[in-house]
Design a protein around this motif. Structure first.
Motif, mmCIF file in Angstrom:
data_model
loop_
_atom_site.group_PDB
_atom_site.id
_atom_site.type_symbol
_atom_site.label_atom_id
_atom_site.label_comp_id
_atom_site.label_asym_id
_atom_site.label_seq_id
_atom_site.Cartn_x
_atom_site.Cartn_y
_atom_site.Cartn_z
ATOM 1 N N TYR A 67 -28.822 2.699 -1.642
ATOM 2 C CA TYR A 67 -28.960 3.502 -0.441
ATOM 3 C C TYR A 67 -27.630 3.895 0.185
ATOM 4 C CZ TYR A 67 -33.398 1.230 -1.142
ATOM 5 O OH TYR A 67 -34.538 0.750 -1.702
ATOM 6 N N LEU A 68 -26.511 3.458 -0.412
ATOM 7 C CA LEU A 68 -25.210 3.746 0.165
ATOM 8 C C LEU A 68 -24.751 5.121 -0.297
ATOM 9 C CD1 LEU A 68 -23.209 2.346 2.013
ATOM 10 C CD2 LEU A 68 -22.060 1.435 0.001
ATOM 11 N N VAL A 69 -24.689 6.074 0.629
ATOM 12 C CA VAL A 69 -24.296 7.441 0.297
ATOM 13 C C VAL A 69 -22.781 7.509 0.166
ATOM 14 C CG1 VAL A 69 -24.314 9.832 1.077
ATOM 15 C CG2 VAL A 69 -26.297 8.372 1.485
ATOM 16 N N GLY A 70 -22.300 8.179 -0.884
ATOM 17 C CA GLY A 70 -20.865 8.299 -1.092
ATOM 18 C C GLY A 70 -20.335 7.150 -1.932
ATOM 19 N N GLU A 71 -18.996 7.080 -2.039
ATOM 20 C CA GLU A 71 -18.380 6.014 -2.820
ATOM 21 C C GLU A 71 -18.649 4.655 -2.183
ATOM 22 O OE1 GLU A 71 -14.384 6.831 -4.555
ATOM 23 O OE2 GLU A 71 -14.425 8.525 -3.165
ATOM 24 N N ARG A 72 -18.726 3.634 -3.026
ATOM 25 C CA ARG A 72 -19.073 2.302 -2.537
ATOM 26 C C ARG A 72 -17.818 1.468 -2.310
ATOM 27 N NH1 ARG A 72 -23.112 4.232 -5.549
ATOM 28 N NH2 ARG A 72 -25.247 3.747 -4.920
ATOM 29 N N LEU A 73 -17.732 0.890 -1.126
ATOM 30 C CA LEU A 73 -16.653 -0.023 -0.789
ATOM 31 C C LEU A 73 -17.282 -1.311 -0.270
ATOM 32 C CD1 LEU A 73 -13.951 2.145 1.049
ATOM 33 C CD2 LEU A 73 -13.760 1.055 -1.175
ATOM 34 N N LEU A 74 -17.316 -2.339 -1.093
ATOM 35 C CA LEU A 74 -17.907 -3.602 -0.688
ATOM 36 C C LEU A 74 -16.779 -4.585 -0.387
ATOM 37 C CD1 LEU A 74 -20.861 -3.913 -3.228
ATOM 38 C CD2 LEU A 74 -20.901 -3.036 -0.890
ATOM 39 N N ALA A 75 -16.474 -4.733 0.889
ATOM 40 C CA ALA A 75 -15.408 -5.645 1.292
ATOM 41 C C ALA A 75 -15.736 -7.075 0.902
ATOM 42 C CB ALA A 75 -15.183 -5.542 2.799
ATOM 43 N N THR A 76 -17.006 -7.429 0.979
ATOM 44 C CA THR A 76 -17.406 -8.793 0.641
ATOM 45 C C THR A 76 -17.086 -9.114 -0.814
ATOM 46 O OG1 THR A 76 -19.632 -7.885 0.315
ATOM 47 C CG2 THR A 76 -19.196 -9.034 2.390
ATOM 48 N N ALA A 77 -17.391 -8.179 -1.714
ATOM 49 C CA ALA A 77 -17.103 -8.400 -3.131
ATOM 50 C C ALA A 77 -15.601 -8.358 -3.396
ATOM 51 C CB ALA A 77 -17.819 -7.352 -3.974
ATOM 52 N N ARG A 78 -14.909 -7.430 -2.738
ATOM 53 C CA ARG A 78 -13.464 -7.283 -2.968
ATOM 54 C C ARG A 78 -12.696 -8.540 -2.579
ATOM 55 N NH1 ARG A 78 -9.091 -7.795 -3.610
ATOM 56 N NH2 ARG A 78 -7.317 -6.376 -3.623
ATOM 57 N N PHE A 79 -13.103 -9.185 -1.494
ATOM 58 C CA PHE A 79 -12.359 -10.344 -0.997
ATOM 59 C C PHE A 79 -13.066 -11.672 -1.273
ATOM 60 C CE2 PHE A 79 -10.943 -6.720 1.535
ATOM 61 C CZ PHE A 79 -9.568 -6.798 1.320
ATOM 62 N N GLY A 80 -14.150 -11.624 -2.033
ATOM 63 C CA GLY A 80 -14.825 -12.847 -2.437
ATOM 64 C C GLY A 80 -15.426 -13.640 -1.295
ATOM 65 N N VAL A 81 -16.037 -12.923 -0.342
ATOM 66 C CA VAL A 81 -16.632 -13.604 0.807
ATOM 67 C C VAL A 81 -18.101 -13.218 0.948
ATOM 68 C CG1 VAL A 81 -14.433 -13.711 2.038
ATOM 69 C CG2 VAL A 81 -15.980 -11.770 2.437
ATOM 70 N N THR A 82 -18.803 -14.019 1.715
ATOM 71 C CA THR A 82 -20.194 -13.754 2.065
ATOM 72 C C THR A 82 -20.289 -13.597 3.573
ATOM 73 O OG1 THR A 82 -21.056 -15.023 0.191
ATOM 74 C CG2 THR A 82 -22.542 -14.683 2.057
ATOM 75 N N ALA A 83 -20.966 -12.547 4.020
ATOM 76 C CA ALA A 83 -21.229 -12.388 5.450
ATOM 77 C C ALA A 83 -22.385 -13.308 5.813
ATOM 78 C CB ALA A 83 -21.570 -10.938 5.768
ATOM 79 N N VAL A 84 -22.159 -14.163 6.812
ATOM 80 C CA VAL A 84 -23.125 -15.209 7.149
ATOM 81 C C VAL A 84 -23.806 -14.889 8.474
ATOM 82 C CG1 VAL A 84 -23.439 -17.678 7.556
ATOM 83 C CG2 VAL A 84 -21.684 -16.889 5.947
ATOM 84 N N LEU A 85 -25.135 -15.014 8.489
ATOM 85 C CA LEU A 85 -25.907 -14.790 9.706
ATOM 86 C C LEU A 85 -25.818 -15.993 10.637
ATOM 87 C CD1 LEU A 85 -29.112 -13.216 8.124
ATOM 88 C CD2 LEU A 85 -27.240 -12.012 9.260
ATOM 89 N N ASP A 86 -26.283 -15.811 11.860
ATOM 90 C CA ASP A 86 -26.220 -16.898 12.837
ATOM 91 C C ASP A 86 -27.089 -18.090 12.453
ATOM 92 O OD1 ASP A 86 -28.673 -15.711 13.251
ATOM 93 O OD2 ASP A 86 -28.174 -14.908 15.228
ATOM 94 N N ASP A 87 -28.049 -17.880 11.533
ATOM 95 C CA ASP A 87 -28.874 -19.002 11.074
ATOM 96 C C ASP A 87 -28.400 -19.552 9.729
ATOM 97 O OD1 ASP A 87 -29.584 -17.008 9.331
ATOM 98 O OD2 ASP A 87 -31.732 -17.044 9.793
ATOM 99 N N GLY A 88 -27.227 -19.069 9.265
ATOM 100 C CA GLY A 88 -26.666 -19.541 8.009
ATOM 101 C C GLY A 88 -27.088 -18.751 6.790
ATOM 102 N N GLY A 89 -27.927 -17.747 6.957
ATOM 103 C CA GLY A 89 -28.408 -16.961 5.830
ATOM 104 C C GLY A 89 -27.389 -15.959 5.323
ATOM 105 N N ASP A 90 -27.633 -15.448 4.118
ATOM 106 C CA ASP A 90 -26.784 -14.428 3.500
ATOM 107 C C ASP A 90 -27.158 -13.068 4.089
ATOM 108 O OD1 ASP A 90 -25.773 -12.405 1.784
ATOM 109 O OD2 ASP A 90 -25.703 -13.794 0.098
#
Length: 220
Positions: A67-90
């Motif tokens: 669903y990402l329109v245009g070129e893809r830039l995934l900061a999470t993949a580039r820097f090897g991190v996971t964005a974490v929710l307030d309940d600890g979820g991915d």
């Protein structure tokens, strides 16, 4: 025995009654479909708002979104991190599931797929910009004012894509008439946002910053 006038009134009444019943039934169904879309859109929007931290990524990197329109830039993949929710979820996994449910509800309501692509992409880019912001916080604010500009542009694009979806939901015929012009404007916006994301990630990817991030996240 009823006369032909009585029969005519009875027949006409039956036809009109059936038409009214059908109209009310369709209106009820339309309201239910719209309510489902609104509910799922709210669910998608809350994912990004609930992101509170980043953590070292474990396992495989997320697959590129449909669903990402245009070129893809995934900061999470580039820097090897996971964005974490307030309940600890991915956050990315939760967002993908929420967007999938939104797509099902919106397609059932007759919203064009291109409108959905922009709406889903707006939320996904907002999440990636949030990840950039959290990485920058870990590094002590190396992006400076450019981060504020990135986040403002991201939020504006996110709101624009959501409003476009809502217009398609509530005013479908008007939306179809203006669809090409609005999509053209959104493509220009997402291209500008992409360039800002790219510039921010280039700064964060400098060796001294990636080394510092790894140390602060406990990679080393």
């Amino acid at each position: 025995m009823p006369g032909w006038m009585d029969l005519a009134y009875t027949t006409a009444g039956g036809v009109v009654g059936a038409a009214v019943t059908n109209y009310l039934s369709r209106n009820q169904e339309r309201r239910q479909l719209r309510a489902a879309v609104m509910q799922q859109l709210l669910r998608v929007a809350t994912v990004c708002d609930r992101v509170g931290d980043i953590a070292p990524s474990r396992g495989q990197s997320p697959s590129p979104s449909r669903y990402l329109v245009g070129e893809r830039l995934l900061a999470t993949a580039r820097f090897g991190v996971t964005a974490v929710l307030d309940d600890g979820g991915d956050a990315e996994q939760t967002q993908r599931e929420a967007i999938s449910d939104l797509v099902v509800a919106a397609l059932s309501a007759g919203i064009p797929r291109t409108v959905l692509d922009f709406a889903g992409g707006g939320e996904e880019r907002a999440l990636q910009c949030k990840a950039i912001e959290l990485i920058d916080v870990r590094l002590g604010g190396v992006l400076g004012e450019s981060l504020d500009e990135l986040m403002a542009h991201s939020e504006a694009y996110r709101q624009a894509t959501a409003q476009h979806l809502l217009r398609a939901l509530w005013h479908p015929w008007q939306t179809r008439l203006r669809l090409r012009a609005r999509l053209r404007a959104l493509r220009q916006d997402v291209d500008a946002l992409h360039r800002r994301q790219q510039a921010a990630m280039s700064v964060l990817a400098q060796p001294e910053h990636t080394q510092a991030l790894a140390e602060r996240l406990g990679h080393l």
